[in-house]
Design a protein around this motif. Structure first.
Motif, PDB file in Angstrom:
ATOM      1  N   ARG A  87       0.840  -1.215   0.000  1.00 21.21           N
ATOM      2  CA  ARG A  87       0.000   0.000   0.000  1.00 21.21           C
ATOM      3  C   ARG A  87       0.866   1.252   0.000  1.00 21.21           C
ATOM      4  NH1 ARG A  87      -3.095  -2.728   3.772  1.00 21.21           N
ATOM      5  NH2 ARG A  87      -4.693  -3.819   2.633  1.00 21.21           N
ATOM      6  N   ALA A  88       1.895   1.242   0.873  1.00 21.23           N
ATOM      7  CA  ALA A  88       2.773   2.415   0.962  1.00 21.23           C
ATOM      8  C   ALA A  88       3.457   2.623  -0.385  1.00 21.23           C
ATOM      9  CB  ALA A  88       3.818   2.195   2.041  1.00 21.23           C
ATOM     10  N   TRP A  89       3.821   1.505  -0.986  1.00 17.41           N
ATOM     11  CA  TRP A  89       4.512   1.558  -2.260  1.00 17.41           C
ATOM     12  C   TRP A  89       3.657   2.222  -3.321  1.00 17.41           C
ATOM     13  CZ3 TRP A  89       9.230   1.361  -3.280  1.00 17.41           C
ATOM     14  CH2 TRP A  89       9.652   1.186  -4.585  1.00 17.41           C
ATOM     15  N   LYS A  90       2.387   1.801  -3.349  1.00 12.17           N
ATOM     16  CA  LYS A  90       1.498   2.314  -4.391  1.00 12.17           C
ATOM     17  C   LYS A  90       1.219   3.800  -4.164  1.00 12.17           C
ATOM     18  CE  LYS A  90      -2.777   1.124  -4.716  1.00 12.17           C
ATOM     19  NZ  LYS A  90      -3.354   2.468  -4.822  1.00 12.17           N
ATOM     20  N   ALA A  91       1.065   4.184  -2.898  1.00  6.54           N
ATOM     21  CA  ALA A  91       0.802   5.602  -2.605  1.00  6.54           C
ATOM     22  C   ALA A  91       1.985   6.433  -3.100  1.00  6.54           C
ATOM     23  CB  ALA A  91       0.606   5.788  -1.107  1.00  6.54           C
ATOM     24  N   ARG A  92       3.200   5.926  -2.844  1.00  4.42           N
ATOM     25  CA  ARG A  92       4.396   6.642  -3.291  1.00  4.42           C
ATOM     26  C   ARG A  92       4.445   6.695  -4.809  1.00  4.42           C
ATOM     27  NH1 ARG A  92      10.150   4.956  -1.171  1.00  4.42           N
ATOM     28  NH2 ARG A  92      11.114   6.818  -1.981  1.00  4.42           N
ATOM     29  N   LEU A 317       9.618  -6.367  -5.565  1.00  4.73           N
ATOM     30  CA  LEU A 317       8.630  -5.333  -5.299  1.00  4.73           C
ATOM     31  C   LEU A 317       7.645  -5.418  -6.435  1.00  4.73           C
ATOM     32  CD1 LEU A 317      11.378  -3.133  -4.113  1.00  4.73           C
ATOM     33  CD2 LEU A 317       9.519  -3.904  -2.778  1.00  4.73           C
ATOM     34  N   PRO A 318       6.492  -4.781  -6.298  1.00  4.83           N
ATOM     35  CA  PRO A 318       5.472  -5.006  -7.306  1.00  4.83           C
ATOM     36  C   PRO A 318       6.006  -4.783  -8.716  1.00  4.83           C
ATOM     37  CG  PRO A 318       4.995  -3.125  -5.920  1.00  4.83           C
ATOM     38  CD  PRO A 318       6.098  -3.862  -5.272  1.00  4.83           C
ATOM     39  N   MET A 319       5.789  -5.744  -9.550  1.00  4.86           N
ATOM     40  CA  MET A 319       6.177  -5.588 -10.952  1.00  4.86           C
ATOM     41  C   MET A 319       5.376  -4.431 -11.527  1.00  4.86           C
ATOM     42  SD  MET A 319       8.253  -8.055 -12.055  1.00  4.86           S
ATOM     43  CE  MET A 319       7.887  -8.341 -13.776  1.00  4.86           C
ATOM     44  N   ARG A 320       5.957  -3.795 -12.528  1.00  8.94           N
ATOM     45  CA  ARG A 320       5.306  -2.631 -13.125  1.00  8.94           C
ATOM     46  C   ARG A 320       3.863  -2.956 -13.516  1.00  8.94           C
ATOM     47  NH1 ARG A 320       8.778  -0.035 -17.510  1.00  8.94           N
ATOM     48  NH2 ARG A 320       8.295  -1.750 -18.863  1.00  8.94           N
ATOM     49  N   SER A 321       3.696  -4.123 -14.109  1.00  6.68           N
ATOM     50  CA  SER A 321       2.367  -4.456 -14.599  1.00  6.68           C
ATOM     51  C   SER A 321       1.356  -4.535 -13.462  1.00  6.68           C
ATOM     52  CB  SER A 321       2.410  -5.774 -15.352  1.00  6.68           C
ATOM     53  OG  SER A 321       3.100  -6.731 -14.600  1.00  6.68           O
ATOM     54  N   MET A 322       1.798  -5.093 -12.307  1.00  6.19           N
ATOM     55  CA  MET A 322       0.848  -5.258 -11.216  1.00  6.19           C
ATOM     56  C   MET A 322       0.468  -3.907 -10.613  1.00  6.19           C
ATOM     57  SD  MET A 322       0.271  -8.237 -11.460  1.00  6.19           S
ATOM     58  CE  MET A 322       0.984  -8.595 -13.032  1.00  6.19           C
ATOM     59  N   THR A 323       1.487  -3.063 -10.372  1.00 11.56           N
ATOM     60  CA  THR A 323       1.199  -1.742  -9.815  1.00 11.56           C
ATOM     61  C   THR A 323       0.338  -0.968 -10.806  1.00 11.56           C
ATOM     62  OG1 THR A 323       3.514  -1.862  -9.191  1.00 11.56           O
ATOM     63  CG2 THR A 323       2.323   0.105  -8.529  1.00 11.56           C
ATOM     64  N   GLY A 324       0.688  -1.076 -12.077  1.00 15.04           N
ATOM     65  CA  GLY A 324      -0.048  -0.360 -13.108  1.00 15.04           C
ATOM     66  C   GLY A 324      -1.480  -0.859 -13.193  1.00 15.04           C
ATOM     67  N   LEU A 325      -1.652  -2.172 -13.151  1.00 15.27           N
ATOM     68  CA  LEU A 325      -2.996  -2.756 -13.241  1.00 15.27           C
ATOM     69  C   LEU A 325      -3.855  -2.264 -12.085  1.00 15.27           C
ATOM     70  CD1 LEU A 325      -4.950  -4.767 -14.553  1.00 15.27           C
ATOM     71  CD2 LEU A 325      -3.898  -6.579 -13.175  1.00 15.27           C
TER      72      LEU A 325
END
Ligand code: FMN
Length: 479
Positions: A87-92, A317-325
């Protein structure tokens, strides 16, 4: 300063998470020890006294293969629980502001600069990482640096590089990667593409180049590293190409990639992170090496992929595709609380906090159209832990309607390493049809209220009991 590889190793040593191994050979001892340590969730590894090489010429491996080590590598708190880290990662990720790299003149990388005839990759100990590999691979923990000839955009990517001989490596770059687009711009004009490779860059540079820190498409990776570290990355300009090489690199080389029609060589096979070797007879482009640089007592950064296990954080850490999705689904106003890759590029779990009867059908439609290469997509309610395969299968086994809950879609994919491709299909560089399955493991919205309650005490009662009866004194694993 952005932490360099040897400082990172010292930090790991300081917390007892580094094992030094002396005397292991390049074929196949280092690879087998690294694979075993990976599967046993062992410490980071630093190999020295490598037969045939001077003392101090070292190989490091297993560096970013746990969540803790990956978080440390990007300067985050290593004890952050998985869900909070995501979650922190995505917020950043959503608050991106790039910091451009800073060009400097001096770097320990220049302690040994071998130019032209003197540039010889055989000076560096390079392991054969897997039993069936076609040769030693200098490129695993690398950042391959390319510059767009039209826009000046500097791209970093991690692509595997087999050592063919002291002056030549292979270059395997998936057609859909940004690096391939830059290479093609030169090749279309019949020109060789200038390239620089950092072998053993700062760990955060490697993680970003390899797509493991969620650097969005179109964002220059060095600027993204600056954003992550809150300071500019120092780079030197390569003497042969002028390309920016991160100043903290252990080893680097420069050269050019001739058009494949002018020069290609068979490379591989190589043990892939899909858990398979891709056996292909297709010749791949090569890098013609014109300069080699290394620090005194250099350390080769090995990040060979191994067959994944549940806690495979090698590219963690989240792969680009996962964070992007995840962000795309959220932007569409869909109540998605997590997107987790249960098996890298193989199975993705989407957690849903259902608010309306349309939520699940809309998410299914979005997944059907998504370009993220992933064969199985599973929707679960957010009372299910998406990290735990047993919980996910429990949800499927008890909530999936095997008629209406099963969906398929076909998208176009250029992913050549797809293990399901036939030998002929692996030779195709253009996108071909890729079929995916979507399983709805959510409770039917209209029956949410009357759906059988889950046979577990409530979180509140469990926590209160845990405290009152001091269960942590004799039970492992937290409440
Ligand atoms: C250890 C590791 C090895 C990788 N090897 C390759 C490879 O051999 N070829 C490739 O195209 N991508 C490889 N990747 C994935 C790319 O580095 C990743 O997709 C990256 O984002 C591509 O960058 P680009 O789109 O800027 O070119 C690897 C990733 C990791 C973590």
């Amino acid at each position: 300063m952005v932490t360099d590889l040897r400082t990172f190793l010292e930090e790991l040593d300081g917390i007892g998470d580094l094992k030094r191994v002396n005397g292991a050979g390049l074929e196949y001892e280092i690879g087998c020890i690294a694979e075993t340590a990976f599967h046993r969730r062992g410490p980071a590894l630093l190999f020295d006294e490598i037969p045939g090489y001077p003392h101090g010429f070292r190989v490091a491996s297993n560096l970013a293969s746990t969540r803790q080590r990956s978080l440390m590598a990007i300067g985050a708190d290593p004890d952050t629980p998985e869900a909070d880290a995501m979650r922190a990662w995505k917020a950043r990720w959503n608050s991106y502001r790039g910091i451009p790299p800073r060009v400097v003149d001096a770097s320990p990388l220049l302690e040994n600069a071998l130019i032209g005839e003197d540039a010889d990759l055989n000076r560096i100990p390079v392991p054969v990482w897997h039993e069936l590999d076609g040769g030693p691979y200098i490129g695993s923990g690398v950042a391959v640096i390319l510059k767009d000839p039209d826009t000046g955009f500097v791209n970093l990517g991690s692509y595997r590089l087999q050592v063919h001989d002291g002056k030549t490596t292979g270059l395997f770059c998936e057609p859909a990667n940004d690096g391939s687009a830059i290479l093609r711009k030169y090749w279309d004009k019949g020109q060789a593409c200038p390239v620089a490779v950092s072998v053993g860059p700062e760990p955060v540079v490697f993680l970003t180049a390899s797509g493991s820190t969620g650097c969005p498409p179109g964002v220059p990776e060095y600027e993204y590293v600056g954003f992550l570290c809150n300071e500019a990355v120092d780079v030197i300009e390569g003497r042969m190409t002028g390309l920016p090489i991160s100043a903290g690199s252990e080893i680097a080389f420069e050269g050019e990639v001739p058009p494949p029609e002018a020069e290609s060589r068979r490379e591989g096979p190589f043990g892939e992170w899909t858990g398979y070797y891709m056996i292909t007879s297709v010749p791949e482009p090569v890098i013609r090496v014109s300069a080699l640089y290394f620090r005194n007592d250099p350390i080769l950064f090995g990040a060979p992929p191994f067959k994944p296990h549940r806690e495979s954080y090698a590219f963690s850490l989240p792969m680009r595709s996962m964070t992007g999705l995840w962000s795309r689904l959220e932007k569409d106003g869909l109540p998605v609380t997590r997107v987790t890759d249960l098996v890298k590029m193989g199975a993705v779990v989407v957690s849903v906090d259902q608010k309306t009867p349309d939520d699940v059908p809309r998410i299914i439609r979005a997944l059907q159209e998504s370009r993220a290469p992933c064969r199985i997509n599973i929707l679960v309610d957010d009372d299910v832990n998406p990290e735990d395969p047993i919980e996910v299968f429990w949800a499927l086994g008890t909530r999936l309607d095997a008629g209406e809950g099963v969906h398929r879609s076909t998208v176009q994919s250029a992913w050549r390493l797809d293990p399901l491709r036939t030998a002929e299909e692996r030779e195709i560089r253009e996108p071909i049809p890729y079929r995916r399955l979507i399983l709805n493991g959510c409770r039917p919205f209209e029956r949410m209220k009357e759906f059988s309650p889950v046979n577990r005490f409530s979180k509140e009662r469990r926590e209160a009991t845990w405290e009152k009866w001091r269960l942590g004194d004799w039970l492992q694993g937290g409440r």
